[in-house]
Design an enzyme around this catalytic site. Structure first.
Site, PDB file in Angstrom:
ATOM      1  N   TYR A  75      -7.731  -7.371  -0.945  1.00 39.21           N
ATOM      2  CA  TYR A  75      -6.509  -6.770  -1.479  1.00 39.21           C
ATOM      3  C   TYR A  75      -6.659  -6.433  -2.961  1.00 39.21           C
ATOM      4  O   TYR A  75      -6.463  -5.295  -3.382  1.00 39.21           O
ATOM      5  CB  TYR A  75      -5.279  -7.668  -1.267  1.00 39.21           C
ATOM      6  CG  TYR A  75      -4.148  -7.183  -2.137  1.00 39.21           C
ATOM      7  CD1 TYR A  75      -3.445  -6.035  -1.790  1.00 39.21           C
ATOM      8  CD2 TYR A  75      -3.871  -7.784  -3.365  1.00 39.21           C
ATOM      9  CE1 TYR A  75      -2.472  -5.512  -2.621  1.00 39.21           C
ATOM     10  CE2 TYR A  75      -2.900  -7.266  -4.200  1.00 39.21           C
ATOM     11  CZ  TYR A  75      -2.205  -6.136  -3.828  1.00 39.21           C
ATOM     12  OH  TYR A  75      -1.268  -5.607  -4.656  1.00 39.21           O
ATOM     13  N   GLU A  96      -2.168  -8.388 -10.710  1.00 39.90           N
ATOM     14  CA  GLU A  96      -2.508  -8.634  -9.306  1.00 39.90           C
ATOM     15  C   GLU A  96      -2.844 -10.100  -9.055  1.00 39.90           C
ATOM     16  O   GLU A  96      -2.481 -10.659  -8.015  1.00 39.90           O
ATOM     17  CB  GLU A  96      -3.672  -7.740  -8.868  1.00 39.90           C
ATOM     18  CG  GLU A  96      -3.333  -6.239  -8.863  1.00 39.90           C
ATOM     19  CD  GLU A  96      -2.190  -5.882  -7.914  1.00 39.90           C
ATOM     20  OE1 GLU A  96      -1.800  -6.704  -7.072  1.00 39.90           O
ATOM     21  OE2 GLU A  96      -1.675  -4.751  -8.039  1.00 39.90           O
ATOM     22  N   ASP A  98      -1.618  -5.275   1.776  1.00 38.58           N
ATOM     23  CA  ASP A  98      -1.036  -6.589   1.500  1.00 38.58           C
ATOM     24  C   ASP A  98      -0.079  -6.944   2.636  1.00 38.58           C
ATOM     25  O   ASP A  98       0.009  -6.237   3.643  1.00 38.58           O
ATOM     26  CB  ASP A  98      -0.322  -6.581   0.144  1.00 38.58           C
ATOM     27  CG  ASP A  98       1.020  -5.870   0.238  1.00 38.58           C
ATOM     28  OD1 ASP A  98       1.152  -4.964   1.084  1.00 38.58           O
ATOM     29  OD2 ASP A  98       1.935  -6.223  -0.522  1.00 38.58           O
TER      30      ASP A  98
END
Length: 288
Positions: A118, A35, A136
DNA sequence: AAGGCGTGGAA
DNA sequence: TTTCCAAGCCT
């Protein structure tokens, strides 16, 4: 609002790309690293770097024990190198606060360096299977079109989480799949330019389509020109240090061929402020 | 809260 | 060629 999760989840289960972080048992640390890398860097560029990173540092403790310079160098050309520094700090924080285990609670994740709305929810949902809205840029575009009949989303806002929450299935596993499916749809079908509405599994429920695909304008921020920018100068300085022996060079030799010497010096100064570069007696180096 | 922050591929 | 875009975050 019609049910989007049933058709979207079915579509996802049959057509989703096979990506490393979607393998069963990929692990929370791998998810967290992926991520970080995926923050503004395209999937295709991330995959090889992610595998190399996890081979070198398979746990938060392994990364925390390395000098930040190693993290910044290993980051290579993924872009936004401060993310490497932040990921390294997050690894230290995970060891200090959570015994070396990536936390599961959103609040604990949000408190880590470099993790925002996020990434915190992406880890809690995709690594731990909990039920949260993950939003996102892909998801925001899908909601803008399918729900709000707009051609493009507005700027990211806190209300985005509530909008996604309202669409989320009740069951944890279905909610997690829906989060991933919305992102996947935005990335592969409901794209920013030239969406492939003919292949869209929720075209029948799309408000934008029902309204005749109106152009509702585009409030996204424009990126400043990169060529000749300070950002490009910073990139050149960091590239030189990444590739230098011991990640260290005489200051005079770093990006010595840069056309504007004052801009080069400005870049070095700002990198020092950011903690990406250290200066000592005529030498520049990545942070130890 | 608006702007700064890398890099490379596609249109 | 230039512009757009990419699983954001921080200040």
């Amino acid at each position: 609002m019609p049910d989007l999760a049933t058709p979207l989840n079915a579509w996802y289960r049959s057509t989703a790309r096979d990506l490393p972080w979607r393998r069963p048992g990929f692990g929370a640390w791998g998810t967290l690293v992926s991520e970080f890398m995926l923050q503004q860097t395209p999937v295709n560029r991330v995959v090889p770097h992610l595998e190399a990173w996890l081979e070198r540092w398979p746990t938060p403790a392994a990364l925390a024990d390395a000098p930040p310079a190693a993290a910044v160098a290993q980051w290579a050309n993924l872009g936004y190198p401060r993310r490497a520094l932040w990921l390294h700090r997050a690894a230290i924080e995970i060891c200090d606060r959570h015994g070396g285990v990536v936390p599961r609670e959103v609040d604990a994740l949000l408190a880590l360096t470099g993790i925002g709305d996020y990434t915190a929810r992406a880890v809690a949902v995709f690594a731990y299977g909990d039920r949260h809205p993950v939003v996102d840029t892909n998801t925001r575009r899908v909601i803008a079109r399918a729900v709000d009949a707009r051609s493009q989303p507005g700027p990211a806002a806190k209300g985005d989480l509530a909008a996604m929450e309202a669409l989320l299935p009740r069951a944890d596993a279905e909610a997690a799949t829906f989060n991933a499916a919305a992102m996947e749809l935005g990335a592969t079908v409901c794209t920013a330019r030239s969406p492939r509405c003919d292949s869209c599994p929720i075209a029948h429920a799309c408000a934008w389509r029902a309204a005749g695909y109106p152009d509702t304008g585009d409030s996204r921020r424009r990126q400043a020109r990169y060529e000749g920018s300070d950002r490009q100068a910073r990139g050149a300085v960091l590239k030189a240090l990444r590739e230098g022996a011991g990640h260290e060079l005489p200051a005079k030799l770093v990006a010595a061929d840069w056309a504007d010497p004052r801009q080069r010096d400005r870049a070095v100064d700002s990198l020092i402020v950011d903690g990406l570069v250290e200066a000592t007696d005529g030498m520049l180096r990545l942070p130890r």
